[in-house]
Design an enzyme around this catalytic site. Structure first.
Site, short mmCIF file in Angstrom:
data_model
loop_
_atom_site.label_atom_id
_atom_site.label_comp_id
_atom_site.label_asym_id
_atom_site.label_seq_id
_atom_site.Cartn_x
_atom_site.Cartn_y
_atom_site.Cartn_z
CG ASN A 152 38.19 38.65 53.00
OD1 ASN A 152 38.34 39.86 53.14
ND2 ASN A 152 39.16 37.88 52.56
CD GLU A 254 48.36 44.85 50.16
OE1 GLU A 254 48.52 43.77 49.57
OE2 GLU A 254 49.31 45.52 50.61
CB CYS A 288 43.35 37.85 49.85
SG CYS A 288 44.31 38.16 51.35
#
Ligand code: NAD
Length: 492
Positions: A152, A254, A288
């Site tokens: 992303n 993460e 995110c």
């Protein structure tokens, strides 16, 4: 997009033919066309890349810190010259709006330079010693670090994953996402090669989603690998962290998020609408720390909602190579199904569709849903799409309770005119990061980035990355003050 090495990966300082000579296709999500072919590495190739990184380790760690920094600075300069190649790759393979691609490229160059500066922060401590010894806590690199990155923000999150770790003396084996192998890895290998980085310090292997089951674990279990930097979904991150934990290896993971933006009754609604629009729709909501739940005080809910919907209707949808189309395609069919499935289920359970809710190919219209409740998937599961989910609450206490009712805990935003109250709310949110009078979407190259709960473990950026990818050792130098119990001493 220029890439002419469809059966090669980069390790040990050279582009190498992978063992089986196979390749896989990378698709442009905006057009559905193949935009590149890249190598389908096998577990043997990954082992070779890890071997190369292990061989390079000692001399790289032993190199003067200023020389290591110099390679990162040189790479940043080369990236600047090749800026357009990165922008093109981000738009074509990632479906990035061109504005986002330009930002991501510029920020990644900055992150490389910031990482170079971290060589000056491999600091230890001089400790007091009971016996007058010279007692030191010193930092040393781990060795080989595997970096696994998502699609992303492929360039930035790859740079965040490896740059500080490499600057402080680790060597790297990178596996970028199958959706973005060029912007997430192979173009970076070209840049670092051109920067003259010593052989084996930075290595890249690529494989398709089908191929990952055969080689993914090798990036963790190989005995030479001492640290793992993973950015991606909670499901895969949990697997990586479990595997790493079982082998007592350091892993920084993460992961996903379900971030809340809280709008209190004294909020500046103009700023809140802008932050909500940016946080929800930037990169089609595929960040995110995207705003995935907007929790708004009932006193301002009507006005906020009206202004948000009006603003959302101005967002251009279409070919992301055009500056006019801030909303590009979702990355793939699976994501489309997830987003539309959550929107449909929310409407079935009583949410109101205020705009959007439709799609053409992979282009999902920017959508606003009000009346979202806690029993809906869109409240609990990561959406990763351009959907604002509005929840109205009676007061700040309820806002905090609703925000914390999540398995995730990455970032959050709070809008209030009362800074003191904003601080109090921020302190009570169960997240790794919280931003008062700002969107949840925030990152700076030196600020500790990471989540709690299902959003991950460990922190990255700046000093946090130094801690994550180094070992703290205790070394002492005895100078005659240490006495052992007399029975142990020589009897002369
Ligand atoms: P993903 O977990 O599907 O893939 C991430 C990476 O892991 C890819 O390179 C993929 O090929 C690799 N991978 C998949 N299975 C693997 C396995 N078994 N072994 C080793 N590697 C494997 O995630 P994605 O779809 O690429 O990215 C989207 C997700 O990432 C979202 O959940 C998003 O929230 C999260 N994300 C988190 C952050 C953060 O900093 N917290 C940043 C960006 C994205």
């Amino acid at each position: 997009m220029k890439f002419d090495k469809p059966t090669q990966n980069f390790w040990g300082g050279y582009w190498r033919e992978i063992k089986n000579g196979r390749s896989f296709e990378v698709f442009n999500p905006a057009s559905g066309e193949v935009c590149a072919r890249v190598a389908e590495a096998s577990r043997d190739d990954v082992q070779s890349a890890i071997d190369a990184a292990a061989v390079a380790g000692e001399s790289w760690a032993g190199l003067a810190h200023t020389k290591r920094a110099g390679f990162l600075l040189k790479a940043a300069d080369i990236m600047e010259e090749r800026r357009q190649d990165f922008v093109d790759a981000l738009v074509q393979e990632g479906g990035s709006w061109v504005g986002k691609a330009m930002f991501e490229t510029a920020y990644s160059i900055e992150a490389l330079r910031a990482a170079a500066a971290m060589v000056f922060h491999m600091n230890g401590e001089i400790l007091p010693s009971e016996y007058g010894k010279l007692s030191m806590a010193v930092r040393e690199p781990l060795g080989v670090v595997s970096v696994i990155s998502p699609w992303n923000f492929p360039l930035l999150l790859t740079v965040r994953g490896f740059a500080v770790a490499m600057a402080i003396g680790n060597t790297i084996v990178l596996k970028p996402s199958e959706e973005s192998p060029l912007s997430g890895g192979l173009l970076l290998a070209e840049v670092l090669e051109a920067a003259g980085l010593p052989a084996g310090v930075f290595n890249v292997v690529t494989c398709s989603r089908d191929g990952i089951s055969g080689l993914g674990d090798e990036l963790v279990v190989n005995p030479a690998v001492r640290g793992i930097s993973f950015t991606g979904s909670t499901e895969v991150g949990r697997h990586i962290a479990t595997l790493a934990g079982s082998l007592l290896k350091k892993a920084c993971v993460e992961l996903g998020g379900k971030d809340a933006l809280i709008i209190l009754d004294d909020a500046d609604l103009g700023k809140a609408v802008n932050a909500a629009t940016f946080g929800t729709y930037m990169h089609q909501g595929q960040i995110c720390m995207s705003v995935e739940r907007i929790i708004v005080h009932e006193a301002v809910a009507d006005e906020f909602t009206r202004r948000l919907v009006a603003n959302v209707k101005t967002l251009g949808v279409g070919d992301p190579a055009s500056m006019d189309h801030v909303i590009g395609p979702l990355i793939n069919e699976k994501q489309l199904e997830n987003v539309h499935g959550q929107v449909t289920e929310a409407i079935e359970k009583g949410a109101t569709l205020l705009t959007g809710g439709k799609f053409r190919d992979l282009f999902y219209e920017p959508t606003v849903l009000s009346g979202v409740t806690r029993d809906m998937k869109i409240f609990r599961e990561e959406t990763f799409g351009p959907v604002a989910a509005l929840i109205t609450v009676d007061d700040a206490e309820e806002a905090i309770a609703v925000a914390n009712d999540s398995d995730y805990g990455l970032s959050a935003g709070i809008f209030t005119a009362d800074e003191q109250h904003g601080m109090e709310v921020a302190r009570r949110l169960e997240t790794g990061m919280a931003h008062i009078n700002d969107s949840s979407v925030n990152d700076e190259a030196h600020a500790p980035f990471g989540g709690v709960k299902n959003s991950g473990q460990g922190r990255q950026n700046g000093k946090a990355s130094v801690e994550a990818f180094s070992e703290l050792r205790w070394i002492t130098l005895e100078r005659g003050g240490r006495q052992y119990p007399p029975p142990f001493n020589e009897k002369i």
